[in-house]
Write an enzyme that holds these catalytic residues in place. Structure first.
Site, PDB file in Angstrom:
ATOM      1  N   PRO A  99       0.956  -1.490   0.358  1.00 36.01           N
ATOM      2  CA  PRO A  99       0.076  -0.058  -0.276  1.00 36.01           C
ATOM      3  C   PRO A  99       0.804   1.536  -0.263  1.00 36.01           C
ATOM      4  O   PRO A  99       1.935   1.165   0.411  1.00 36.01           O
ATOM      5  CB  PRO A  99      -1.165   0.437   1.529  1.00 36.01           C
ATOM      6  CG  PRO A  99      -0.130  -0.839   2.440  1.00 36.01           C
ATOM      7  CD  PRO A  99       0.480  -1.907   1.013  1.00 36.01           C
ATOM      8  N   ALA A 102       1.789   4.213   3.769  1.00 30.95           N
ATOM      9  CA  ALA A 102       2.129   3.553   4.705  1.00 30.95           C
ATOM     10  C   ALA A 102       3.749   3.510   5.911  1.00 30.95           C
ATOM     11  O   ALA A 102       3.376   2.511   6.966  1.00 30.95           O
ATOM     12  CB  ALA A 102       1.163   1.999   4.590  1.00 30.95           C
ATOM     13  N   GLY A 103       4.288   3.734   5.124  1.00 24.14           N
ATOM     14  CA  GLY A 103       5.743   3.802   5.378  1.00 24.14           C
ATOM     15  C   GLY A 103       6.427   2.329   5.399  1.00 24.14           C
ATOM     16  O   GLY A 103       7.200   2.153   6.108  1.00 24.14           O
ATOM     17  N   LEU A 104       5.850   1.680   4.259  1.00 24.45           N
ATOM     18  CA  LEU A 104       6.314   0.282   4.580  1.00 24.45           C
ATOM     19  C   LEU A 104       7.193   0.036   2.868  1.00 24.45           C
ATOM     20  O   LEU A 104       7.335  -0.992   2.143  1.00 24.45           O
ATOM     21  CB  LEU A 104       5.503  -0.845   3.696  1.00 24.45           C
ATOM     22  CG  LEU A 104       4.081  -0.588   5.106  1.00 24.45           C
ATOM     23  CD1 LEU A 104       2.736  -2.011   4.593  1.00 24.45           C
ATOM     24  CD2 LEU A 104       4.799  -1.388   6.386  1.00 24.45           C
ATOM     25  N   GLY A 105       7.502   1.033   1.884  1.00 28.82           N
ATOM     26  CA  GLY A 105       8.204   1.235   1.256  1.00 28.82           C
ATOM     27  C   GLY A 105       7.918   0.997   0.334  1.00 28.82           C
ATOM     28  O   GLY A 105       8.508   0.595  -1.333  1.00 28.82           O
ATOM     29  N   SER A 106       6.974   1.462  -0.114  1.00 35.27           N
ATOM     30  CA  SER A 106       6.240   1.711  -1.640  1.00 35.27           C
ATOM     31  C   SER A 106       7.296   2.498  -2.792  1.00 35.27           C
ATOM     32  O   SER A 106       7.129   1.666  -3.449  1.00 35.27           O
ATOM     33  CB  SER A 106       4.705   1.411  -1.896  1.00 35.27           C
ATOM     34  OG  SER A 106       4.011   2.676  -1.597  1.00 35.27           O
ATOM     35  N   ALA A 109      10.831   0.389  -2.756  1.00 37.99           N
ATOM     36  CA  ALA A 109      10.857  -0.093  -4.022  1.00 37.99           C
ATOM     37  C   ALA A 109      10.216  -0.383  -4.798  1.00 37.99           C
ATOM     38  O   ALA A 109      11.446  -0.712  -5.895  1.00 37.99           O
ATOM     39  CB  ALA A 109      10.050  -1.161  -2.933  1.00 37.99           C
ATOM     40  N   ASP A 149      15.779   3.208   3.316  1.00 41.76           N
ATOM     41  CA  ASP A 149      14.617   2.602   2.749  1.00 41.76           C
ATOM     42  C   ASP A 149      14.870   1.924   1.112  1.00 41.76           C
ATOM     43  O   ASP A 149      15.103   0.518   1.628  1.00 41.76           O
ATOM     44  CB  ASP A 149      13.390   3.726   2.342  1.00 41.76           C
ATOM     45  CG  ASP A 149      12.436   4.343   3.447  1.00 41.76           C
ATOM     46  OD1 ASP A 149      13.477   4.200   4.757  1.00 41.76           O
ATOM     47  OD2 ASP A 149      11.917   4.159   3.971  1.00 41.76           O
TER      48      ASP A 149
HETATM   49  O1  PMV Z   1       8.768   6.713   4.003  1.00 37.55           O
HETATM   50  P1  PMV Z   1       8.883   6.621   5.540  1.00 37.55           P
HETATM   51  O2  PMV Z   1       7.497   6.511   6.206  1.00 37.55           O
HETATM   52  O3  PMV Z   1       9.220   5.017   5.329  1.00 37.55           O
HETATM   53  O4  PMV Z   1       9.862   6.844   6.184  1.00 37.55           O
HETATM   54  C1  PMV Z   1      11.655   7.158   5.949  1.00 37.55           C
HETATM   55  C2  PMV Z   1      11.967   7.305   7.271  1.00 37.55           C
HETATM   56  C3  PMV Z   1      12.758   8.677   7.697  1.00 37.55           C
HETATM   57  O5  PMV Z   1      13.547   8.677   8.610  1.00 37.55           O
HETATM   58  C4  PMV Z   1      11.723   9.225   8.041  1.00 37.55           C
HETATM   59  C5  PMV Z   1      13.049   9.374   6.531  1.00 37.55           C
HETATM   60  C6  PMV Z   1      13.866   8.874   6.321  1.00 37.55           C
HETATM   61  O6  PMV Z   1      14.725   9.156   4.419  1.00 37.55           O
HETATM   62  O7  PMV Z   1      14.937   8.460   6.182  1.00 37.55           O
END
Ligand code: PMV
Length: 315
Positions: A99, A102-106, A109, A149
């Site tokens: 999704p 959502a902070g899951l790396g869409s 990736a 990420d």
């Molecule tokens: O995009 P997200 O929700 O996976 O957050 C990235 C992680 C942060 O540390 C907040 C930003 C970064 O670039 O590392």
């Protein structure tokens, strides 16, 4: 000519936000993937098709003219065409199991898979260069990305990452099971990182102290992983959550979700930028069931995830 690649999504187990300011972080790839196919076409145009939108456009446009969700893909195709003779174009198709927002790396990736798929249309480049391209592509939507990420999505498994030290594999988390619950609220990484930047500006000494605290938690993890000590890792996750709460990236919904997770698993915390998005739990001795049931009872979407050890794959 056709070239395809897929990459996994990720969760951040430790160190989000603090990683932007130089602290180390620990991330792991999860078994939900994005697949990107790139094909050369004879139209001289860049054509993109994804669930987040579609586009058909000549190359050479300013990136700000492109819809934000499609910028990384346009950037990669445009870069590829600029280095080539002739009048060819590129078709890009994206299929995602992750999704968005959502902070899951869409997006990471997608950037990693697209960097590999698009560059696969030309002469072979090293994996390190694919990662650089992926991070440059991600910078078209969030200029301040730490790059953590993309490194996790590229490498797979569990990695330690820092801005100046790069990344190293710290294991595969065999026997570890994750439960991910979604708050249902999308977040913008750039705007939450901006809020944290303002908190840091106003509370410099406190923030520096929390950076050191978060970094200290990270240092304890490789040993616990090596011993398969999930309870120990979970305890450190709970401490990391407290740092995230103090810098203001949690809210009442995320606090409630973390409480549910911490009551039913070894540990639970926000994963990614916060402000919305997901909570990740490290399942306890009863497996993922208790956390899954707790989130379901409270009305949150949730799923069990395992750690992906494939990372970037080409096809
Ligand atoms: O995009 P997200 O929700 O996976 O957050 C990235 C992680 C942060 O540390 C907040 C930003 C970064 O670039 O590392």
């Amino acid at each position: 000519m056709r070239s395809g690649a897929s990459a996994p999504g990720k969760v951040i187990l430790f160190g989000e936000h603090f990683v932007v300011y130089g602290a180390p972080a620990i991330l792991c790839a999860i078994d939900r993937r994005v697949a990107v196919t790139a094909s050369a076409n004879g139209t001289g145009r860049i054509s993109i098709s994804s669930a987040l939108g579609s586009l058909e456009s000549p190359p050479g446009r300013g990136i700000s003219e492109i819809a934000p969700a499609l910028r990384p893909l346009y950037f990669l195709a445009d870069r590829m065409l600029a280095g080539r003779q002739g009048t060819g174009g590129i078709d890009i198709t994206v299929e995602s199991e992750i999704p968005p927002g959502a902070g899951l790396g869409s997006s990471s990736a997608c950037c990693v898979a697209a960097a590999a798929a698009v560059s696969g249309l030309g002469s072979r480049i090293p994996r390190g260069r694919v990662l650089e391209l992926a991070v440059e592509a991600e910078q078209t939507i969030f200029a301040g990305t730490s790059g953590a990420d993309c490194a996790a999505c590229m490498h797979g498994g569990i990695i330690r990452y820092s801005r100046d030290g790069g990344f190293s594999s710290i294991g595969q988390g065999r026997g570890f099971s994750l439960v991910i619950a979604d708050s249902g609220t999308k977040h913008s990484t750039g705007s939450v990182v901006g809020t944290v930047g303002r908190f840091r500006g106003e509370n410099r000494a406190e923030f520096e102290g929390m950076c050191r605290e978060a970094a200290g938690l990270v240092e304890g993890v490789p040993g616990l992983l090596a011993r398969g000590d999930a309870a120990g890792v979970g305890r450190l996750m709970n401490q990391n959550q407290e740092c995230l709460r103090r810098i203001g990236v949690s809210n009442t919904t995320l606090d409630e979700m973390v409480r549910i997770g911490q009551g039913a698993a070894h540990g639970a915390k926000i994963t990614g930028a916060g402000g919305g998005g997901c909570v990740v739990c490290l399942a306890g001795p009863g497996g993922p069931g208790p956390a899954l049931r707790g989130f379901e009872r409270a009305g949150y979407g949730c799923f069990e995830a395992s750690i992906d050890c494939r990372g970037l794959d080409t096809f």
